[in-house]
Design an enzyme around this catalytic site. Sequence first.
Site, PDB file in Angstrom:
ATOM      1  CB  CYS A 163      -0.971  -0.013   1.173  1.00  0.00           C
ATOM      2  SG  CYS A 163      -0.224  -0.330   2.778  1.00  0.00           S
ATOM      3  N   GLY A 164       1.967   1.198  -0.740  1.00  0.00           N
ATOM      4  CA  GLY A 164       2.820   2.372  -0.882  1.00  0.00           C
ATOM      5  C   GLY A 164       3.528   2.723   0.415  1.00  0.00           C
TER       6      GLY A 164
END
Length: 290
Positions: A89-90
């Site tokens: 998720c980055g």
Amino acid sequence: MATGKEIRSKIKSVENTKKITKAMEMVAASKMRKAQDRMRAARPYSDKIRNIASNLSQANPEYTHPFMVKQDNSKNVGFIVVTTDKGLCGGMNTNSLRLLTAKLRELEGQGNKVQAVAIGNKGLGFLHRIGAKVVAHAVQLGDTPHLDKLIGPVKVLLDAYQEGRLDAVYLVYTKFINTMKQEPMLQQLLPLSSDRLEADKEGSHSWDYIYEPDVQSVIDELLVRYVEALIYQAVAENMASEQSARMVAMKSASDNAGNVIGELKLVYNKTRQAAITKELSEIVAGAAAV
């Protein structure tokens, strides 16, 4: 230089990766909508219970709940760290944990000891790595947060503050702004500040309540519910941020995979063309020699 077979194998591998990231992007987009709806649905309850708690506090100034009393005797501080259970998720978890690290250094420089409650696998692993004292944790919450899974771990810090064993409790999570932007947050949960419990100023009226069983019991229960609502809202915001960040990260990964495939195909064509040119040169040289 890599042979044509090796390049074809790389292209196939990147194409398979692109299929996976594209599927994960679509799944995250589907879950994001539900997580956003759940987050928005929790906000009216949080606002309403804040207004009622504020009105009760103003109507009964003679009683002050321990959650609103500032304490500075124990030199112990609690943290509720809300992160995700899964990765990909980055930089969402990294940003919130970086904010937590800066605050921990500040407090430890002042001689404070830290206790933490971890909500989410990523935060739990980080706290163990830095050697922080984890008094409770809640992991594998799934796609839908349930308050009954959060109350137990969080109650450890709430009870410690109420008994005077903690000077403050902080909440670390990622706030959902929009699909493309999520902001790491570090808020002081306890003691409750007066501006956070400020009632709406639109009307000049005051509420008159009938209490059952008594004023103190009602305010005690209500402020505990209010703090629990704040924590639930933070978890809901974090889950909405997680799905948005994962959708954006997977879209970026899919786009990058497409670029890599294009570059590999260009290299493959150049390699194949060089091989064909070499074969033609050998044939022409052989014919000339004959």
